[in-house]
Design a protein around this motif. Structure first.
Motif, PDB file in Angstrom:
ATOM      1  N   ARG A 138       0.847  -1.195   0.000  1.00 18.68           N
ATOM      2  CA  ARG A 138       0.000   0.000   0.000  1.00 18.68           C
ATOM      3  C   ARG A 138       0.881   1.243   0.000  1.00 18.68           C
ATOM      4  O   ARG A 138       1.657   1.456   0.934  1.00 18.68           O
ATOM      5  CB  ARG A 138      -0.848   0.025   1.270  1.00 18.68           C
ATOM      6  CG  ARG A 138      -2.165  -0.652   1.135  1.00 18.68           C
ATOM      7  CD  ARG A 138      -2.950  -0.441   2.432  1.00 18.68           C
ATOM      8  NE  ARG A 138      -4.160  -1.264   2.436  1.00 18.68           N
ATOM      9  CZ  ARG A 138      -5.274  -0.915   1.827  1.00 18.68           C
ATOM     10  NH1 ARG A 138      -5.340   0.229   1.191  1.00 18.68           N
ATOM     11  NH2 ARG A 138      -6.323  -1.707   1.858  1.00 18.68           N
ATOM     12  N   ASP A 168      -3.452  10.419   9.607  1.00 16.28           N
ATOM     13  CA  ASP A 168      -2.725  11.202   8.612  1.00 16.28           C
ATOM     14  C   ASP A 168      -2.653  12.664   9.024  1.00 16.28           C
ATOM     15  O   ASP A 168      -1.608  13.319   8.917  1.00 16.28           O
ATOM     16  CB  ASP A 168      -3.413  11.082   7.246  1.00 16.28           C
ATOM     17  CG  ASP A 168      -3.251   9.696   6.665  1.00 16.28           C
ATOM     18  OD1 ASP A 168      -2.551   8.894   7.323  1.00 16.28           O
ATOM     19  OD2 ASP A 168      -3.800   9.421   5.592  1.00 16.28           O
ATOM     20  N   ARG A 207       0.072   4.240   0.532  1.00 16.42           N
ATOM     21  CA  ARG A 207      -0.251   5.106   1.665  1.00 16.42           C
ATOM     22  C   ARG A 207       0.578   4.725   2.884  1.00 16.42           C
ATOM     23  O   ARG A 207       1.133   5.569   3.592  1.00 16.42           O
ATOM     24  CB  ARG A 207      -1.733   4.984   1.999  1.00 16.42           C
ATOM     25  CG  ARG A 207      -2.275   6.173   2.785  1.00 16.42           C
ATOM     26  CD  ARG A 207      -3.549   5.803   3.496  1.00 16.42           C
ATOM     27  NE  ARG A 207      -3.272   4.957   4.646  1.00 16.42           N
ATOM     28  CZ  ARG A 207      -2.901   5.423   5.827  1.00 16.42           C
ATOM     29  NH1 ARG A 207      -2.791   6.703   6.017  1.00 16.42           N
ATOM     30  NH2 ARG A 207      -2.641   4.600   6.810  1.00 16.42           N
TER      31      ARG A 207
END
Lengths: 745, 139
Positions: A540, A662, A542
């Motif tokens: 991933r 985040d 992210r």
């Protein structure tokens, strides 16, 4: 293997005879130094290799290294001659010869190097070439597995040895073996040095409990077993111990570790040797016994013990290489190596029988062979050793079992009624017989003239002891304790030989489980690595970006905290409207990026932030940077927008779960950067470089735009590096994109 | 995407953008500009063309594969650097030639610096276009 028997070209063609002549020439070159070295001289040649690290490729030729060098080159010549016939028709014969030559180079370098770092490099060369040679029959899974096992065991030991070398360099202040003065026994680092060097030596020389790889290494072609895993490479560890004896030896720890490990290995291995039915395996285990014996006697360390060890080193190399080559001939001539099947080959293979009998007699320690001389001295040294009962007991038990093993390996197959074998027994070709015959006859010659061996044994023992050692080898002088012990050995050995069939079946129940344990360990390592990879490489993007920024944030936080930065908040009164408006612009973009639920909006909002930053550059008078920033920002939005068409739909549920984290990370990084910037502002700005460029730009580089002049002239090399990165990154991304488009078959 | 207005405007804009990019490249030594900025502007021109007429047409207009342009630019920059060796100076030492220089006027300056900047220009142009075209063709 070359079942078609003969290669049509003489001695395997150019690869064959070059590989035979090379070691032979080296052997002659080393041999011419025997008189000088026997006279007590130590010859050395120095070549600077890495002067900045103090690595000199020094060649040191003393008794110890000369003995090894003669064995390596001499047996090397016989083994390559043998291989030319044994593997002559093999499709990968040339490759085999290359591996063998690489090994020989490594082994010679190992024993001749005076510098420990150079020694280590050659040490690893032998490890790697051994790996390649064990796995030579690479289409067999067993072969590959055993090669890998040998590589992992000896390679790990090699790493320990490297760490030991570094510590020796620290402790002694030099990497040159001959420059190490006195003993390191009193140094604070002695203990770690000792264990690290021992780990290296024991793994290489297969001492218990690191012995299990050696019998498995017999998956290699027979000449390799004879050369690497009996006569030379496995003695590398013994060489290391012998070489380090003056520096590390002489302590109780040294004595007990070597005596216990060596003694145990010798007895343990000779018991296992009797258990085997494959003659090559019998020989493999007796090699372990020999290595154990050598380690044991180096540990004992008396003059007699070192003399005995060096004599036994020669003895063993002669008979063991001969026997290994012999079993290759038998295998070749009958199609089997099974000790329970082979009988009565004497009539069909008379020359092989002669070599086998002589070598086996030397192995059994029968007079008048060199093996008898060697064993007499082992006994004599054992009887005078500290911990006499242990040393003598070990060597007696091992010698008795050696006698039995010699009977199994060489007496029984050639005597008695001829038994059925897969192939009609026939004699081998002369290149395969030359080695065993020459080596076994040498065993006889040295036995009759032990004085010849003194020329090598005396300087070798002197080098190992680090003090002059008087050596007097003889076949028979008087009836003493050692001689009586020899007679008892023969008697016991003979009785046990007669019973060996029953012994074997009895011992067959006793199965040490090293290999299954090893396989479980390797499976565990593989599973652990797979698990760790799965944890780190989630696939991933992210997650990767998150971890990268987390690491950046944490390391910056630590740095800021340790530096004790004190940011000062500057007065906000002199901010003008333009400043406030740009600030609002950027903040709005950032907030929109963080909270929007649409990718398109996020990208555009991020572009807004970038353009806001470009405005900051304009306000503070950096038009070049501002233009670049603006253009990059525009292109980035375009690129991401185009790429977005390829992406799957945004999973809003997933976004909800990660957005908080985040946001937290982004705010932390931003805060950290702010703190640093404020701290930088608080300190007076050093304008020295700016002043220099302002002044030098026009007269030196004919340009008034400092930024550009720095980029293309003053720091052009940096810029070149950067555009190289740009080009390579673009090519890489291009390849990835195109690769995605066309799924690989 | 391909509205008539965009296509008509593109005809005009592409030429202007390319001219502008070269002007930026050339003025870079004394005024804001330079190879990097110039390359980005040039790339923008071709991207605009690709938006209007498709990337196949843009590739044809470019004639060379953008990857070749990038690598060629890298080679050019290296050549400019190596040229510093010729008169015995170091790597990347700038060499200058003033054509028609007189006491008062320095004439038309030519230099390996310009060659280097041209290399930067081409690398940036080629790299950006390689990426944009590849992304666009993917869809």
């Amino acid at each position: 293997m070359a079942d078609d028997g003969t290669d049509r070209r003489f001695l395997g063609g150019p690869a064959g005879w070059i590989s035979i002549l090379l070691p032979f020439g080296l052997f002659l070159w080393f041999a011419q130094h025997i008189p000088a070295v026997a006279g007590g001289a130590v010859l050395r040649w120095d070549v600077e290799w890495i002067p900045s690290l103090g690595v000199t490729l020094g060649i040191l030729l003393d008794g110890l290294s000369l003995s090894f060098a003669l064995l390596i080159s001499g047996i090397g010549a016989l083994v390559t001659l043998y291989s030319a016939s044994y593997l002559g028709g093999h499709p990968h014969y040339v490759r085999f010869v290359c591996y063998l030559m690489a090994f020989m180079t490594g082994m010679l370098g190992l024993v001749l190097s005076d510098n420990l770092l150079a020694l280590f490099v050659f040490w690893e060369v032998t490890t790697v070439s051994s790996y390649l040679l064990i796995g030579f029959n690479a289409d067999e899974a067993k072969s590959r597995r055993n090669a890998l096992q040998a590589l992992v065991v000896t390679g790990t030991g090699g790493l320990a040895f490297l760490a030991g070398i570094v510590l020796i360099g620290t402790a002694a202040g030099t990497f040159s073996i001959s420059a190490i003065e006195g003993s390191l026994a009193d140094h604070a680092l002695y203990l770690p040095i000792f264990w690290l060097v021992i780990a290296g030596a024991f793994s290489k020389s297969a001492q218990f409990p690191l012995h299990f790889w050696l019998p498995n290494a017999m998956a290699a072609p027979t000449p390799v077993s004879a050369y690497l895993h009996s006569a030379t490479m496995v003695k590398g560890g013994v060489y290391l111990l012998a070489r380090m004896n003056p520096s590390l030896g002489g302590t109780d720890l040294w004595f007990w570790t070597l005596a216990i490990a060596g003694g145990f290995t010798a007895v343990f291995a000779s018991v296992l040797a009797i258990r085997q039915t494959d003659i090559k395996q019998v020989l493999a285990y007796t090699t372990l016994m020999a290595l154990g014996t050598l380690v044991l006697f180096i540990g004992v360390g008396t003059d007699y013990a070192l003399e005995a060890a060096m004599a036994f080193l020669l003895v063993h190399s002669f008979y063991k290489a001969a026997l290994f080559l012999m079993i290759g001939v038998v295998d070749h001539g009958t199609g089997t190596r099974d000790a329970t099947v082979l009988r009565g080959l004497g009539r069909a293979m008379p020359v092989t029988m002669l070599a086998a009998m002589l070598a086996a007699a030397s192995m059994a320690g029968l007079p008048p062979l060199f093996g008898f001389v060697g064993k007499e001295f082992l006994y004599k040294a054992a009887l005078g050793a500290p911990a006499m009962i242990w040393v003598t007991g070990c060597i007696f038990a091992a010698s008795v079992l050696m006698f039995v093993a010699a009977g199994i390996a060489a007496w029984r197959p050639f005597t008695g009624p001829l038994a059925e074998t897969p192939v009609e027994p026939h004699e081998g070709p002369w290149p395969m017989l030359a080695g065993p015959v020459l080596l076994s006859v040498l065993g006889l010659a040295f036995g009759l003239m032990p004085d010849w061996a003194e020329a090598l044994v005396a300087p070798a023992a002197t080098a190992v002891a680090g003090r002059p050692v008087e050596v007097d080898l003889y076949l028979f002088k008087e009836v003493n304790a050692a001689f009586v012990l020899s007679l008892v050995t023969f008697a016991t050995g003979f009785v046990l030989y007669l019973l060996h069939g029953r012994l074997r079946s009895g011992l067959a129940r006793f199965k040490p489980r090293f290999d299954p344990g090893w396989d479980r360990l390797m499976d565990g390592v593989a599973a652990g690595a797979a698990g760790l990879t799965g944890l780190i490489q989630t696939g991933r993007l992210r997650r990767y970006i998150f971890v990268t920024f987390l690491a950046l944030g944490l390391s910056t936080a630590v740095a800021v905290w340790r530096a004790g930065l004190s940011p000062e908040i500057p007065p906000l009164d002199d901010l003008e409207v333009k400043h406030w408006s740009v600030l609002t612009f950027i903040l709005a973009g950032a907030l929109l990026t963080a909270f929007t639920n649409s990718r398109m909006t996020a990208v555009a909002a991020l572009g807004v932030v970038g353009i806001g930053v470009a405005l900051v550059f304009i306000i503070f008078g950096a038009p070049d940077v501002a233009i670049t920033q603006l253009l990059v920002e525009v292109l980035q939005v375009v690129l991401v927008a185009v790429a977005m068409l390829k992406l799957p739909y945004l999973n809003h549920e997933y976004v909800k779960t990660v957005r908080g984290w985040d946001l937290l990370l982004a705010i932390s990084i931003g805060a950290m950067t702010t703190v640093i910037l404020l701290a930088v502002q608080a300190a007076p700005l050093d304008l020295e470089l700016t002043a220099f460029f302002e002044e030098a730009s026009a007269p030196l580089a004919f340009g008034r735009n400092i930024v550009n002049v720095i980029l293309v002239d003053f720091r052009a090399l940096d810029t070149f590096g950067e555009i190289a990165v740009v080009a390579v990154a673009a090519l890489g991304a291009y390849a990835l994109l195109k690769g995605v488009r066309r799924p690989s078959p | 995407m391909t509205s008539l207005i965009v296509r008509a405007a593109t005809r005009l804009l592409v030429g202007l953008l390319l001219l502008f990019s070269i002007w930026m490249l050339l003025r870079g030594h004394n005024e804001p500009g330079g190879g990097f900025i110039g390359g980005l502007i040039g790339a923008t021109g071709f991207i605009l063309y690709a938006v209007a007429h498709g990337s196949k047409a843009a590739r044809e207009a470019l004639r060379l594969d953008p990857r070749s342009i990038a690598v060629g630019g890298l080679g050019l920059a290296l050549l400019a650097g190596v040229a510093g060796f010729l008169p015995g100076d170091g790597l990347f030492a700038g060499q200058w030639l003033f054509i028609g220089a007189t006491e008062t006027d320095k004439g038309t300056p030519l230099s390996t610096i310009l060659l280097f900047d041209l290399g930067v220009y081409l690398v940036v142009l080629g790299s950006v276009l390689a990426l944009v075209f590849a992304l666009e063709e993917e869809v």
